[in-house]
Design an enzyme around this catalytic site. Structure first.
Site, PDB file in Angstrom:
ATOM      1  CG  ASP A  16      22.428  31.532  85.083  1.00  0.00           C
ATOM      2  OD1 ASP A  16      22.879  32.167  85.641  1.00  0.00           O
ATOM      3  OD2 ASP A  16      22.233  30.433  84.374  1.00  0.00           O
ATOM      4  CD  GLU A  90      30.635  31.466  91.091  1.00  0.00           C
ATOM      5  OE1 GLU A  90      31.503  30.233  90.624  1.00  0.00           O
ATOM      6  OE2 GLU A  90      29.932  31.482  90.338  1.00  0.00           O
ATOM      7  CE  LYS A 126      26.709  30.549  91.613  1.00  0.00           C
ATOM      8  NZ  LYS A 126      25.682  30.638  89.863  1.00  0.00           N
ATOM      9  CB  THR A 150      28.178  26.826  91.350  1.00  0.00           C
ATOM     10  OG1 THR A 150      27.602  26.808  89.809  1.00  0.00           O
ATOM     11  CG2 THR A 150      29.353  27.672  91.455  1.00  0.00           C
ATOM     12  CG  PHE A 172      27.077  23.613  86.023  1.00  0.00           C
ATOM     13  CD1 PHE A 172      26.275  23.802  87.321  1.00  0.00           C
ATOM     14  CD2 PHE A 172      27.120  24.596  85.582  1.00  0.00           C
ATOM     15  CE1 PHE A 172      26.217  25.216  87.791  1.00  0.00           C
ATOM     16  CE2 PHE A 172      27.792  25.219  85.644  1.00  0.00           C
ATOM     17  CZ  PHE A 172      26.964  26.182  87.305  1.00  0.00           C
TER      18      PHE A 172
END
Length: 316
Positions: A16, A90, A126, A150, A172
């Site tokens: 990440d 993203e 994303k 996400t 998450f």
């Protein structure tokens, strides 16, 4: 065998980070980025030069949003040169409630990757798991563009993503637990809420069991971890995206890492809900879920603010 090596036996490891110079040391299969991670990287001297590359600077003169997309893809290409798998890039978080604009930006990102010789099979786009984002992912799947959904905090978001046939979801874990800890205040028992009792871990397990019991192909990737106990509790999840500091902590640990999640022994799901749900039902569920409503809005706002900061750097 260290804990990280043991975890690799059960789970695909995803870094990440946008800091691609760390990847040879970390040796993940995949990597995930977001506006906050890219912003953090370009503020460091090792990566700041990417802002000054000619095609990015030239694009910024005419269309700063296009320049940002070029920068994101530049990071993605550097990452892909150092890993065997996929990178997640993203879409502008400010478009999280605009299906058509999200689709257009996703297609542009994929086209930019293609111009660099990167095939679609190595890119995940994303998108925030709003109703509009999930609809965008459904359209993109029809084009052969895979998406990573996400800012996912709820079972209903996961149901809608599976019904849309998306490639991957990112619950998450850490942010779910953060919210529950904040709500509990002084009553929070940190020791009692570790490992399998962690609220974020339990939320992911609920989704994972539902998916496995239905034979849903959508991949589940735990994200946003706060400590190695959360990771250990989810050993065996399809993928886990982990920050470099926690990857290092696992590599330096010899604590046992037994498989906790086995799709062949997933156990009975907690839910027998139908897969599909209407937009009205989705919106009603989010309205009734204070944690999801709060964390989704907060996440979009944070990523949007970091996107604006990144744009300012490009214009500077």
């Amino acid at each position: 065998m260290n804990s990280l090596a043991a975890l690799r036996r059960h789970t695909a490891i995803v870094a990440d980070t946008a800091e691609f110079l760390q990847l040879p040391r970390l040796q993940p299969r995949d990597a995930t980025t977001n506006p906050s991670l890219v912003l953090r990287a370009v503020r460091q001297p090792e990566y700041a030069h990417l802002l000054l590359e000619r095609d990015i600077r030239d694009a910024a003169q005419a269309d700063v949003d296009a320049a940002m997309d070029r920068l994101l893809v530049r990071f993605g290409c550097e990452i892909l040169a150092r890993i065997p798998g996929r990178v997640s890039t993203e879409v502008d978080a400010r478009l999280s409630h605009d299906t058509a604009a999200t689709v257009a930006r996703a297609r542009r990102l994929v086209a930019l990757y293609a111009a660099q010789g990167v095939g679609r099979e190595r890119v995940l786009i994303k998108i925030a798991a709003t109703w509009e984002g999930i609809e965008a992912a459904k359209r993109l799947a029809g084009d052969g563009i895979a998406c990573n959904m996400t800012l996912l905090f709820s079972f209903e978001q996961a149901r809608a993503c599976a019904a849309a046939g998306v490639q991957l979801i990112s619950p998450f874990v850490g942010r779910i637990t953060d919210w529950q800890r904040q709500q509990a205040g002084d009553a929070w028992d940190a020791q009692a809420m570790r490992g399998p009792n962690d609220p974020g871990v339990r939320a992911l397990l609920r989704i994972w069991r539902f998916y496995k019991s239905r034979g849903i192909a959508t991949e589940v990737m735990g994200a946003s971890f706060r400590d190695t106990a959360q990771i250990t509790a989810l050993a065996g999840c399809d993928l886990l995206t982990i920050a470099p500091a926690l990857l290092d902590a696992l590599a330096q640990s010899d604590a046992p890492m037994p498989r906790r999640l086995d799709p062949d022994q997933a156990g009975a799901p907690e839910d027998d809900a139908p897969l599909a749900l209407s937009q009205a039902a989705f919106e009603d569920a989010l309205a009734a879920d204070a944690m999801c409503r709060s964390k989704l809005a907060e996440g979009i706002a944070l990523f949007s603010a970091d996107t604006v900061a990144l744009l300012a750097l490009l214009q500077g």
